[in-house]
Motif scaffolding. Structure first.
Motif, PDB file in Angstrom:
ATOM      1  N   ASP A   1       0.957  -1.164  -0.070  1.00 56.81           N
ATOM      2  CA  ASP A   1       0.083   0.220   0.047  1.00 56.81           C
ATOM      3  C   ASP A   1       0.708   1.119  -0.067  1.00 56.81           C
ATOM      4  N   ILE A   2       1.463   1.463  -1.214  1.00 55.46           N
ATOM      5  CA  ILE A   2       2.622   2.611  -1.342  1.00 55.46           C
ATOM      6  C   ILE A   2       1.807   3.296  -2.293  1.00 55.46           C
ATOM      7  N   HIS A   3       1.482   4.540  -2.464  1.00 59.02           N
ATOM      8  CA  HIS A   3       1.161   5.251  -3.649  1.00 59.02           C
ATOM      9  C   HIS A   3       1.424   6.757  -3.562  1.00 59.02           C
ATOM     10  N   GLY A   4       1.207   7.354  -4.580  1.00 58.55           N
ATOM     11  CA  GLY A   4       1.708   8.655  -4.752  1.00 58.55           C
ATOM     12  C   GLY A   4       2.475   9.069  -6.100  1.00 58.55           C
TER      13      GLY A   4
ATOM     14  N   LYS B   1       8.177 -11.221  -5.483  1.00 55.21           N
ATOM     15  CA  LYS B   1       7.150 -11.485  -6.047  1.00 55.21           C
ATOM     16  C   LYS B   1       6.137 -10.107  -5.904  1.00 55.21           C
ATOM     17  N   SER B   2       5.138 -10.167  -6.767  1.00 48.78           N
ATOM     18  CA  SER B   2       4.249  -8.940  -6.689  1.00 48.78           C
ATOM     19  C   SER B   2       2.868  -9.518  -6.622  1.00 48.78           C
ATOM     20  N   SER B   3       1.852  -8.623  -6.043  1.00 47.54           N
ATOM     21  CA  SER B   3       0.520  -9.216  -6.033  1.00 47.54           C
ATOM     22  C   SER B   3      -0.227  -7.920  -5.961  1.00 47.54           C
ATOM     23  N   SER B   4      -1.688  -8.226  -6.217  1.00 49.26           N
ATOM     24  CA  SER B   4      -2.301  -6.849  -6.380  1.00 49.26           C
ATOM     25  C   SER B   4      -2.056  -6.266  -7.337  1.00 49.26           C
TER      26      SER B   4
ATOM     27  N   ILE C   1      11.698 -10.217  -1.833  1.00 45.39           N
ATOM     28  CA  ILE C   1      10.932  -8.621  -1.803  1.00 45.39           C
ATOM     29  C   ILE C   1       9.559  -9.092  -2.173  1.00 45.39           C
ATOM     30  N   THR C   2       8.619  -8.352  -1.448  1.00 43.14           N
ATOM     31  CA  THR C   2       7.406  -8.452  -1.834  1.00 43.14           C
ATOM     32  C   THR C   2       6.481  -7.213  -2.209  1.00 43.14           C
ATOM     33  N   LEU C   3       6.060  -7.220  -3.505  1.00 46.17           N
ATOM     34  CA  LEU C   3       5.178  -5.898  -3.545  1.00 46.17           C
ATOM     35  C   LEU C   3       3.948  -5.941  -3.658  1.00 46.17           C
ATOM     36  N   LYS C   4       2.925  -5.222  -2.981  1.00 46.28           N
ATOM     37  CA  LYS C   4       1.686  -5.473  -3.134  1.00 46.28           C
ATOM     38  C   LYS C   4       0.790  -4.181  -3.068  1.00 46.28           C
ATOM     39  N   ASP C   5       0.042  -3.867  -3.785  1.00 45.50           N
ATOM     40  CA  ASP C   5      -0.762  -2.564  -3.801  1.00 45.50           C
ATOM     41  C   ASP C   5       0.222  -1.249  -3.895  1.00 45.50           C
ATOM     42  N   VAL C   6       0.855  -1.193  -5.050  1.00 42.27           N
ATOM     43  CA  VAL C   6       1.904  -0.037  -5.367  1.00 42.27           C
ATOM     44  C   VAL C   6       1.305   0.667  -6.413  1.00 42.27           C
TER      45      VAL C   6
END
Ligand SMILES: *[C@@H]1O[C@H](CO)[C@@H](O)[C@H](O)[C@H]1NC(C)=O
Ligand SMILES: *[C@@H]1O[C@H](CO)[C@@H](O)[C@H](O)[C@H]1NC(C)=O
Length: 396
Positions: free
Chosen positions: A335-338, A383-386, A359-364
């Motif tokens: 949950d990182i945005h902008g 990996k990444s998800s969402s 490293i996991t990326l989720k909802d960026v």
């Protein structure tokens, strides 16, 4: 029978009453009674140290009180080695001011230093490091002192800093080094974006440090996290101007304790050089970084919102082979945005000897000038998800 019971109840009441009232009459040491002057001109260092010595000499919980006004203070060490007191509160209603001539404290490393203390709370107050002239000196490449950190805790336990403001430090504003259990709440740090080396808070070799509801504006890292930091919790923090929240620099030493279990949650970065960064020298080292969570972050025009840089080596000096020995694993970005101020919003530049793992990326979701931003990966696995934008470039 009931008479005896009543008597016991009355006795209990009296004992409770006296116990409470003795707490209420907690010893209070007003620095003005030790000669401190609130005029901003009279050197009050000795008065503060005398108040500390008196509070320390008693085993009863004590408050050192600093009434409103400006107090000129030189370099002062509040040592706990022979302190009998397990609970000293320093309540500051005024401002402590460093000498305007930076040479007075500029070579001492620390301005206000606590060493081997237990159960110290600093409540309220403003610390004014008067750093501007030293920054200008450093900028003019004259021979200048290194500068003093404003408030440091070394090898101390059970520390509270609540509602403190620190402005214009010569060097780091606050340092927590070799400590266990420190709680920093409602801290405000401010120095101009172009002031060199004025990190907001540096934590090193410490465990169970919490920073909440705080605001950092500086010319360097808002919070920097050095080797040997574990169980660090940062929540509800605003950063900017500054260089962001950084784990590092690491790997300056060959033998170096790792960084683990760090949470950065609900933070906002505004116009900063970095958002969340991991930075290691491209040097051999046995250090590591693991179990890190970056969650619920807002980036506003940040140059490098998400970055791992294992190739740090300014001027390409002192980095034999240009390879970092630090092992980085288990880092989650969620949950990182902008907005990013540069096209590459997400950059993982990891060691070729020890690639980043887990490293996991989720909802960026990071954008650049209303266009899609880009990501860049070197030796980075995960990996990444969402939704993840820009697209993840991590290797599986
Ligand atoms: C230091 O010099 C740089 C480059 O000239 C300038 O951008 C910056 O504002 C200066 N910083 C201070 C504190 O004077
Ligand atoms: C991680 O750190 C937090 C405090 O920041 C602590 O509550 C938690 O127990 C730690 N987890 C582990 C596995 O040590």
């Amino acid at each position: 029978m009931s008479g005896a019971l009543n008597f016991l109840l009355a006795l209990h009441f009296l004992l409770t009453f006296f116990h409470c009232s003795s707490l209420a009459a907690m010893a209070k040491y007003n620095v003005q009674n030790f000669g401190a002057k609130p005029n901003g001109k009279t050197d009050s260092t000795k008065s503060f140290l005398s108040a500390w010595a008196s509070a320390c000499a008693s085993a009863q919980p004590a408050t050192i009180y600093v009434p409103p006004g400006r107090y000129l203070l030189g370099a002062a060490t509040f040592a706990g080695q022979s302190c009998k007191n397990p609970a000293i509160t320093i309540r500051i209603d005024g401002t402590l001011v460093a000498p305007s001539n930076y040479n007075v404290i500029g070579n001492s490393g620390n301005w206000i230093k606590f060493e081997r203390v237990t159960g110290v709370s600093v409540i309220g107050g403003t610390l004014d490091g008067q750093g501007a002239k030293l920054w200008a000196c450093k900028n003019s490449s004259k021979n200048c002192p290194k500068g003093a950190k404003t408030l440091s805790f070394y090898n101390s336990n059970n520390i509270i800093i609540n509602g403190l403001s620190s402005i214009n430090s010569q060097k780091f504003h606050i340092l927590v080094y070799g400590c266990q259990n420190a709680k920093l709440v409602g801290i405000k740090v401010s120095a101009p974006g172009n002031s060199p080396n004025t990190d907001g808070l540096h934590v090193q070799k410490s465990t169970r440090v919490t920073i909440m509801n705080s605001k950092f504006g500086t010319g360097d890292d808002c919070v920097s996290i050095g080797p040997g930091t574990s169980n660090l919790w940062i929540e509800n923090v605003a950063c900017g101007p500054g260089h962001g929240i950084s784990i590092g620099s690491l790997a300056w030493e060959l033998q170096e304790p790792g960084v683990q279990n760090v949470t950065v949650k609900s933070a906002t970065f505004t116009g900063t050089q970095n958002g969340v960064r991991v930075k290691t020298w491209a040097r051999p080292s046995n250090g590591f970084v693991k179990y890190i969570l970056f969650q619920h972050l807002v980036m506003v025009n940040v140059k490098n919102p998400i970055i791992i840089d294992q190739n740090y080596c300014p001027h390409h000096k002192n980095c034999p082979d240009q390879v970092s020995g630090v092992k980085i694993s288990d880092i989650t970005y969620q949950d990182i945005h902008g907005s990013s101020a540069t096209k590459i919003a997400m950059k993982f530049d990891c060691s070729k000897k020890y690639p980043c793992n887990g490293i996991t990326l989720k909802d960026v979701n990071l954008i650049y000038k209303n266009e899609p931003a880009q990501s860049s990966c070197i030796n980075a696995y995960g990996k990444s998800s969402s939704l993840v934008r820009p697209n993840s470039c991590l290797y599986n």
